[in-house]
Design a protein around this motif. Structure first.
Motif, PDB file in Angstrom:
ATOM      1  N   LYS A 102      25.596  23.523  -2.530  1.00 27.29           N
ATOM      2  CA  LYS A 102      24.501  24.415  -2.145  1.00 27.29           C
ATOM      3  C   LYS A 102      23.169  23.980  -2.742  1.00 27.29           C
ATOM      4  CE  LYS A 102      27.405  28.456  -1.238  1.00 27.29           C
ATOM      5  NZ  LYS A 102      27.836  29.794  -1.690  1.00 27.29           N
ATOM      6  N   PRO A 103      23.043  23.807  -4.072  1.00 27.16           N
ATOM      7  CA  PRO A 103      21.739  23.384  -4.598  1.00 27.16           C
ATOM      8  C   PRO A 103      21.364  21.963  -4.193  1.00 27.16           C
ATOM      9  CG  PRO A 103      23.376  23.413  -6.354  1.00 27.16           C
ATOM     10  CD  PRO A 103      24.007  24.080  -5.157  1.00 27.16           C
ATOM     11  N   ILE A 104      22.367  21.080  -4.058  1.00 29.39           N
ATOM     12  CA  ILE A 104      22.058  19.698  -3.693  1.00 29.39           C
ATOM     13  C   ILE A 104      21.517  19.638  -2.264  1.00 29.39           C
ATOM     14  CG2 ILE A 104      23.051  17.417  -3.247  1.00 29.39           C
ATOM     15  CD1 ILE A 104      24.926  17.921  -5.617  1.00 29.39           C
ATOM     16  N   SER A 105      22.175  20.328  -1.331  1.00 32.75           N
ATOM     17  CA  SER A 105      21.688  20.334   0.054  1.00 32.75           C
ATOM     18  C   SER A 105      20.339  21.028   0.151  1.00 32.75           C
ATOM     19  CB  SER A 105      22.707  21.022   0.964  1.00 32.75           C
ATOM     20  OG  SER A 105      22.880  22.382   0.595  1.00 32.75           O
ATOM     21  N   LEU A 106      20.144  22.071  -0.642  1.00 39.46           N
ATOM     22  CA  LEU A 106      18.862  22.785  -0.664  1.00 39.46           C
ATOM     23  C   LEU A 106      17.735  21.848  -1.076  1.00 39.46           C
ATOM     24  CD1 LEU A 106      18.022  25.780  -0.185  1.00 39.46           C
ATOM     25  CD2 LEU A 106      18.199  26.112  -2.649  1.00 39.46           C
ATOM     26  N   ALA A 107      17.986  21.053  -2.120  1.00 38.84           N
ATOM     27  CA  ALA A 107      16.971  20.127  -2.623  1.00 38.84           C
ATOM     28  C   ALA A 107      16.719  18.985  -1.654  1.00 38.84           C
ATOM     29  CB  ALA A 107      17.397  19.585  -3.983  1.00 38.84           C
ATOM     30  N   MET A 108      17.797  18.415  -1.108  1.00 39.59           N
ATOM     31  CA  MET A 108      17.658  17.233  -0.268  1.00 39.59           C
ATOM     32  C   MET A 108      16.985  17.553   1.058  1.00 39.59           C
ATOM     33  SD  MET A 108      18.531  14.736  -2.013  1.00 39.59           S
ATOM     34  CE  MET A 108      19.378  14.401  -3.536  1.00 39.59           C
ATOM     35  N   ARG A 109      17.202  18.747   1.563  1.00 41.86           N
ATOM     36  CA  ARG A 109      16.558  19.147   2.827  1.00 41.86           C
ATOM     37  C   ARG A 109      15.042  19.181   2.658  1.00 41.86           C
ATOM     38  NH1 ARG A 109      19.043  23.297   3.221  1.00 41.86           N
ATOM     39  NH2 ARG A 109      20.646  22.782   4.743  1.00 41.86           N
ATOM     40  N   LEU A 110      14.575  19.824   1.611  1.00 42.34           N
ATOM     41  CA  LEU A 110      13.137  19.918   1.377  1.00 42.34           C
ATOM     42  C   LEU A 110      12.557  18.545   1.049  1.00 42.34           C
ATOM     43  CD1 LEU A 110      10.554  21.574   0.951  1.00 42.34           C
ATOM     44  CD2 LEU A 110      11.320  22.042  -1.378  1.00 42.34           C
ATOM     45  N   PHE A 111      13.220  17.809   0.166  1.00 44.48           N
ATOM     46  CA  PHE A 111      12.736  16.485  -0.215  1.00 44.48           C
ATOM     47  C   PHE A 111      12.683  15.546   0.980  1.00 44.48           C
ATOM     48  CE2 PHE A 111      14.293  12.168  -1.241  1.00 44.48           C
ATOM     49  CZ  PHE A 111      13.140  11.666  -1.826  1.00 44.48           C
ATOM     50  N   GLY A 112      13.737  15.522   1.793  1.00 47.00           N
ATOM     51  CA  GLY A 112      13.781  14.606   2.929  1.00 47.00           C
ATOM     52  C   GLY A 112      12.662  14.843   3.918  1.00 47.00           C
ATOM     53  N   ASN A 113      12.382  16.103   4.218  1.00 43.03           N
ATOM     54  CA  ASN A 113      11.306  16.412   5.165  1.00 43.03           C
ATOM     55  C   ASN A 113       9.933  16.060   4.614  1.00 43.03           C
ATOM     56  OD1 ASN A 113      12.175  18.072   7.763  1.00 43.03           O
ATOM     57  ND2 ASN A 113      13.576  18.635   6.114  1.00 43.03           N
ATOM     58  N   MET A 114       9.694  16.376   3.342  1.00 45.43           N
ATOM     59  CA  MET A 114       8.383  16.096   2.763  1.00 45.43           C
ATOM     60  C   MET A 114       8.173  14.603   2.516  1.00 45.43           C
ATOM     61  SD  MET A 114       6.743  18.906   2.659  1.00 45.43           S
ATOM     62  CE  MET A 114       7.599  19.295   4.187  1.00 45.43           C
ATOM     63  N   PHE A 115       9.206  13.922   2.034  1.00 46.56           N
ATOM     64  CA  PHE A 115       9.094  12.486   1.769  1.00 46.56           C
ATOM     65  C   PHE A 115       8.940  11.700   3.068  1.00 46.56           C
ATOM     66  CE2 PHE A 115      10.888   8.268   0.805  1.00 46.56           C
ATOM     67  CZ  PHE A 115      10.099   7.912  -0.287  1.00 46.56           C
ATOM     68  N   TYR A 175       0.841  -1.207   0.000  1.00 44.88           N
ATOM     69  CA  TYR A 175       0.000   0.000   0.000  1.00 44.88           C
ATOM     70  C   TYR A 175       0.872   1.251   0.000  1.00 44.88           C
ATOM     71  CZ  TYR A 175      -3.411   3.462   1.636  1.00 44.88           C
ATOM     72  OH  TYR A 175      -4.195   4.582   1.763  1.00 44.88           O
ATOM     73  N   ILE A 176       1.894   1.261   0.884  1.00 41.58           N
ATOM     74  CA  ILE A 176       2.788   2.417   0.961  1.00 41.58           C
ATOM     75  C   ILE A 176       3.585   2.563  -0.322  1.00 41.58           C
ATOM     76  CG2 ILE A 176       4.808   3.354   2.159  1.00 41.58           C
ATOM     77  CD1 ILE A 176       3.690   2.094   4.728  1.00 41.58           C
ATOM     78  N   GLN A 177       4.112   1.443  -0.840  1.00 41.98           N
ATOM     79  CA  GLN A 177       4.879   1.492  -2.089  1.00 41.98           C
ATOM     80  C   GLN A 177       4.026   2.006  -3.241  1.00 41.98           C
ATOM     81  OE1 GLN A 177       6.276  -2.552  -2.406  1.00 41.98           O
ATOM     82  NE2 GLN A 177       8.172  -2.118  -1.282  1.00 41.98           N
ATOM     83  N   HIS A 178       2.761   1.608  -3.253  1.00 37.57           N
ATOM     84  CA  HIS A 178       1.858   2.039  -4.327  1.00 37.57           C
ATOM     85  C   HIS A 178       1.686   3.555  -4.313  1.00 37.57           C
ATOM     86  CE1 HIS A 178      -2.016   2.847  -6.287  1.00 37.57           C
ATOM     87  NE2 HIS A 178      -1.750   1.783  -7.033  1.00 37.57           N
ATOM     88  N   HIS A 179       1.502   4.124  -3.113  1.00 35.04           N
ATOM     89  CA  HIS A 179       1.257   5.562  -3.012  1.00 35.04           C
ATOM     90  C   HIS A 179       2.523   6.397  -3.153  1.00 35.04           C
ATOM     91  CE1 HIS A 179      -3.017   5.784  -2.318  1.00 35.04           C
ATOM     92  NE2 HIS A 179      -2.964   4.845  -1.386  1.00 35.04           N
ATOM     93  N   GLY A 221       7.714  12.833   5.910  1.00 34.72           N
ATOM     94  CA  GLY A 221       6.376  13.089   6.435  1.00 34.72           C
ATOM     95  C   GLY A 221       5.313  12.304   5.703  1.00 34.72           C
ATOM     96  N   GLU A 222       5.483  12.151   4.386  1.00 32.99           N
ATOM     97  CA  GLU A 222       4.528  11.373   3.591  1.00 32.99           C
ATOM     98  C   GLU A 222       4.500   9.917   4.036  1.00 32.99           C
ATOM     99  OE1 GLU A 222       1.971  11.579  -0.029  1.00 32.99           O
ATOM    100  OE2 GLU A 222       2.699  12.952   1.507  1.00 32.99           O
ATOM    101  N   ILE A 223       5.670   9.342   4.291  1.00 33.11           N
ATOM    102  CA  ILE A 223       5.739   7.945   4.739  1.00 33.11           C
ATOM    103  C   ILE A 223       5.061   7.774   6.094  1.00 33.11           C
ATOM    104  CG2 ILE A 223       7.316   6.131   5.508  1.00 33.11           C
ATOM    105  CD1 ILE A 223       9.255   7.028   3.363  1.00 33.11           C
ATOM    106  N   VAL A 224       5.286   8.727   7.006  1.00 29.05           N
ATOM    107  CA  VAL A 224       4.666   8.626   8.333  1.00 29.05           C
ATOM    108  C   VAL A 224       3.144   8.710   8.227  1.00 29.05           C
ATOM    109  CG1 VAL A 224       4.440   9.737  10.582  1.00 29.05           C
ATOM    110  CG2 VAL A 224       6.686   9.515   9.528  1.00 29.05           C
TER     111      VAL A 224
END
Length: 265
Positions: free
Chosen positions: A192-205, A12-16, A207-210
């Protein structure tokens, strides 16, 4: 989409968490994440419409409620941009406004349960739909590398090609350490751009899993459903702070990077 009862918690989680993709070019030269593109474009158009609605009848007198709210938001971002950026470009405030409110709108899609999108779309044959664009690393990298190219533009505009090249090769250790300066500056600019992207992605991804875990584990029984609803509500309250905070951090770091790109070292 398969019925929820037919899916294990893991499937179910993998699907979403799977994107709706479309291949472009012969031999799958490029794969587009259609859900990310559609959702991000829709949120961009929505915030543009909301701001247009608040300003199209702007008055110098007593403003309406929506106009006053929009003005407060814009003044807040403008003040943050002016306090952080010390250069002369007039592009920084529009960039800050675009980044903050666009990312905020995309992050807020997290408040909508994933099945709200997935089940109706499954009726018309769309099997996968990941609704939160910022939970897709391709979207966050795209925005962060846009900031990276803006950094280059600001640096070249401020220092010129000659000044930028000289600083890139001689700072911070001087001209006799040119190879080390080059390696250090390449790593600094790309991090700089890589850390900028990964910070936002990590928090949102994350939170989505939780959210998905709470939803799946809570559906095992009536007691679990009540507990899942309570935990889900608590996690949502927590994300009321996280969602604007992540948009704010992305905006502020982008302004800092733009300001630093114009400074001489």
């Amino acid at each position: 989409m398969a019925a929820a009862a037919d899916l294990t918690p893991t499937s179910y989680i993998q699907h979403h968490l799977q994107n709706l993709t479309a291949s472009v070019g012969e031999g799958s030269f490029m794969t587009l994440h259609v859900d990310t593109l559609v959702s991000s474009l829709a949120m961009g158009l929505l915030i543009t419409f909301l701001f247009w609605a608040g300003t199209r009848r702007a008055t110098a007198g007593v403003p309406g409620k929506w106009q006053a709210f929009v003005e407060i938001l814009l003044e807040f971002v403008d003040r943050q941009a002016r306090d952080t950026y010390h250069g002369s470009s007039k592009l920084v405030t529009p960039i800050a406004i675009t980044l903050f409110f666009w990312i905020l709108m995309m992050n807020m899609l997290k408040f909508i349960p994933a099945d709200f999108f997935a089940i109706p779309l499954s009726w018309i044959g769309i099997e996968y739909w990941k609704p939160v664009p910022t939970a897709d690393v391709n979207a966050t990298l795209g925005m962060s590398f846009s900031v990276f190219f803006l950094m280059l533009f600001f640096a070249l505009r401020s220092k010129g090609i000659g000044g930028f090249s000289k600083e890139f090769l001689t700072a911070p250790f001087g001209k006799w350490m040119m190879p080390f300066n080059l390696i250090l500056n390449i790593v600094e600019w790309l991090s700089k751009p890589i850390s900028l992207a990964m910070r936002l992605f990590g928090n949102m991804f994350g939170g989505e899993i939780v959210f998905l875990l709470i939803w799946v584990l809570g559906g095992a029984s009536i007691l679990g459903l009540i507990g899942g609803a309570l935990f889900g509500f608590g996690w949502m309250i927590f994300h009321i702070l996280v969602i604007p905070l992540q948009a704010f951090i992305f905006m502020m770091l982008s302004i800092v990077y733009l300001s630093l790109s114009e400074d001489s070292h």
